[in-house]
Enzyme design. Sequence first.
Site, PDB file in Angstrom:
ATOM      1  N   LYS A   1      -1.021  67.204 152.271  1.00  0.00           N
ATOM      2  CA  LYS A   1       0.401  67.116 153.081  1.00  0.00           C
ATOM      3  C   LYS A   1       0.798  65.766 153.158  1.00  0.00           C
ATOM      4  O   LYS A   1       0.102  64.883 153.814  1.00  0.00           O
ATOM      5  CB  LYS A   1       0.511  68.073 154.183  1.00  0.00           C
ATOM      6  CG  LYS A   1       0.149  69.294 154.108  1.00  0.00           C
ATOM      7  CD  LYS A   1      -0.036  70.082 155.325  1.00  0.00           C
ATOM      8  CE  LYS A   1       1.718  70.314 156.175  1.00  0.00           C
ATOM      9  NZ  LYS A   1       1.513  70.983 157.326  1.00  0.00           N
TER      10      LYS A   1
HETATM   11  C1  E4P Z   1       4.230  72.813 160.001  1.00  0.00           C
HETATM   12  O1  E4P Z   1       3.852  71.737 159.622  1.00  0.00           O
HETATM   13  C2  E4P Z   1       5.109  72.553 161.101  1.00  0.00           C
HETATM   14  O2  E4P Z   1       4.391  71.497 162.250  1.00  0.00           O
HETATM   15  C3  E4P Z   1       4.909  73.642 162.164  1.00  0.00           C
HETATM   16  O3  E4P Z   1       5.199  74.871 161.260  1.00  0.00           O
HETATM   17  C4  E4P Z   1       6.142  73.578 163.101  1.00  0.00           C
HETATM   18  O4  E4P Z   1       6.259  74.850 163.756  1.00  0.00           O
HETATM   19  P1  E4P Z   1       7.174  74.623 165.207  1.00  0.00           P
HETATM   20  O5  E4P Z   1       8.891  73.979 164.826  1.00  0.00           O
HETATM   21  O6  E4P Z   1       7.501  76.168 165.498  1.00  0.00           O
HETATM   22  O7  E4P Z   1       6.578  73.959 166.070  1.00  0.00           O
END
Ligand code: E4P
Length: 215
Positions: free
Chosen positions: A90
């Site tokens: 990522k």
């Molecule tokens: C993924 O990379 C994100 O950090 C995650 O899905 C964020 O989720 P949230 O906004 O509910 O914390």
Amino acid sequence: MPASPRLYADSAVVDEVSPLLAGRLVHGVTTNPTILARGGRTAQDIPALYATWEEQGAREIFFQATGTTEEALETRAREILALGDLAVVKVPATATGFPVASRLAHEGHPVLLTAVYAVPQALAAAAAGVRYIAPYLGRLRDAGHDGLALIRAMQEQCEGSATDVLAASIRSPQDLVDLRAAGIPFLTANPSVLRDALVCEASDAAAADFEAAAG
Ligand code: E4P
């Protein structure tokens, strides 16, 4: 409808991810530095987490590269890719991250551009040939946007390309359903959301009736 849907566990808590992998309920596991920290982990734990989830049957395992320069980000990204064939790196969708992601994608590496908030970024990601983009439904809504409409527009920008939307920041089973209905096939959510998607009181009552009838 696009490709068959795939669910991913968005967590670094092994005890929560393992049952989902063992049950073949998720295709893989997604993490980022925040998720690692929430799970009491650091970047040093990444090789061990990769080995654990590989052994438990994950088909893709995502870790995020960090670094404030292209050089640092790319070095870290290559370390993550070197973990093995299941690794997807990522990279943040920033001015620093885009060229790193594009170079790696052009070498044939699986790359996910994360924190995609704007539709033009989706177009640029598809043009760069990255494997996935991750928009954040919940956080888009937190910021006052129509998250579903934006993610649907991102999906349209990716159509006909090698890039798929893997939606994140999914906070309820209904979010999963709404995203799928909007044409998003790949969905990552916290294990608690995924577990909630499996259950329904009426199903439990029906199962209890069957058990009673079976004696
Ligand atoms: C993924 O990379 C994100 O950090 C995650 O899905 C964020 O989720 P949230 O906004 O509910 O914390």
